[in-house]
Design an enzyme around this catalytic site. Structure first.
Site: not given
Length: 418
Positions: A181, A361
């Site tokens: 991430c 994301c």
């Protein structure tokens, strides 16, 4: 210590050997999602090798670090998500021998397999930053990449009334390294900046990245540049964090566009995004890439997720050598590809399902606002929500991040339903 095939085994442990048709290495997001989907297809002769008694929903740690969620909300018992009828080997995998088709565990068990799915996740290499390991959790230094430390991030945000709040993004271009991430270091920067703005605190926020861009997808990069302008965040590119002095409260950066030169920045609080890599037993495995950008990560076809050298081996998740961002959303798209193609190979057929690199994301930009960045291997936006412009900061996307995605994770994804 006794050993076999080069692996150190705890003394006094029997070399028990078991065999299962399918063995899954890793019981995190990727491993459990695949196991659940296999269970729904009636596959039962499966073993899952996973040492942890706890299962973590790591995407929530950004909100923990921002003070809008509790760390305890991100953890549940692993046993709740091991599909019924599957064997849980609660131990660490320490070696994979794809020729002998066996996984060795720390306590001496040899788990033989016909087919293998490798999803062990990745680990943070804190020793890449001098002083970081000793600094974490004190003197204003924290990270949202650790369960115990995410709450400390918010404590340090609250304690910062003036000065500099510094947030760093590592050099993920370094061969063999990545960051799960990759938007997380800037998410917490935005949340902290919003917190300081709301509380009228004269804190200067600096976001320092080793890369040359704020975000790799132009459509979203322009939006995030606007967010930085709104908060007056100073963005420093080509700045790689190499050392932390928690006593002097200084961070030292290597300047990537000026070889040999460094820059030291004082801070009042510091959030570190660590370099991460595959576990050691993967890096030393015959399954791993031996060179190139993905060195040490599991070598699989980026579309079929099958090993090119060992056709009975598949991999997915953070440790797979795939040129895409490592997120739970990526795993959600990879899992059905692995399951389909594994079952095809088990039936003597060729893999016919392909993964296009999709990942997403959820970029939290404020308390109550989020941008949902979705893209593929070519960094082309691939929106999945009809009639919604997810390139804009939206309140409904914030609700998705805070409530919708955790619900989907625990109740659908880990149950093989999403």
């Amino acid at each position: 210590m006794m050993s076999y095939t080069g692996v150190e085994i705890a003394p006094g442990k029997a070399r028990e050997t078991v065999h299962h048709r399918i063995v899954i290495v890793g019981g995190g997001t990727a491993g459990i999602t695949v196991a659940a989907q296999l269970a729904r297809k009636g596959i039962r002769d499966v073993a899952i090798i996973e040492p942890s008694s706890k299962h973590y929903y790591q995407p929530l740690w950004t909100l923990v670090g921002a003070g809008v969620a509790r760390a305890e909300q991100s953890v549940r018992d692993e046993a709740r998500y091991i599909p019924k009828g599957m064997r849980w080997v609660q131990d660490y995998a320490v070696e994979i021998d794809p020729v002998q088709q066996v996984v060795c565990t720390r306590n001496g068990m040899r788990v033989r397999y016909d087919f293998l799915i490798v999803a062990p996740g990745i680990v943070s290499d804190w020793d890449k930053i001098e002083g970081a390991r000793e600094a974490l959790g004190r003197n204003g230094v924290s990270t949202n990449y650790e369960y115990e430390l995410a709450p400390r991030t918010f404590e340090f945000i609250q304690q910062t009334h003036e000065g500099i709040a510094l947030f760093t993004m590592p050099n993920t271009a370094e061969p063999g390294y990545t960051l799960k991430c990759a938007g997380a270091p800037q998410k917490i920067a935005y949340m902290a900046a919003d917190y300081f703005r709301r509380h009228k605190r004269p804190v200067k926020v600096i976001y320092a990245t080793a890369g040359g861009l704020l975000f790799g997808v132009p459509e979203f990069c322009s939006v995030l540049e606007g967010v930085c302008q709104r908060y007056n965040i100073e963005v420093l590119t080509k700045h790689e964090l190499i050392a932390v002095d928690p006593v002097r409260k200084e961070a030292t950066f290597a300047l990537k566009d000026k070889p040999g030169e460094t820059r030291t920045i004082p801070f009042d609080m510091l959030h570190i995004g660590p370099l991460q890599r595959a576990p050691e037993f993967i890096r030393q495995s015959p399954l791993a890439h031996r060179d190139g950008a993905m060195v040490g990560f599991i070598n699989v076809d980026i579309h079929t997720l099958q090993s090119p050298e060992y056709p009975n081996v598949f991999a997915l998740g953070d440790a797979a050598g795939l040129p895409t961002s490592r997120t739970g959303a990526a795993v959600r798209k990879q899992a059905p590809v692995v399951v389909n193609n594994l079952l095809k190979v088990m039936a003597g057929k060729e893999p016919d399902k392909h993964y296009n690199g999709y990942t997403s994301c959820p970029l939290v930009t404020a308390y109550g606002r989020m941008v949902l960045a979705e893209f593929d291997y070519e960094y082309k936006p691939t929106p999945s929500l009809p009639l919604i412009n997810t390139c804009k900061e939206r309140y409904d996307m914030w609700l998705l991040k805070k409530y919708g995605l955790p619900f989907m994770y625990w109740n659908l994804m880990l149950r093989g339903l999403a």
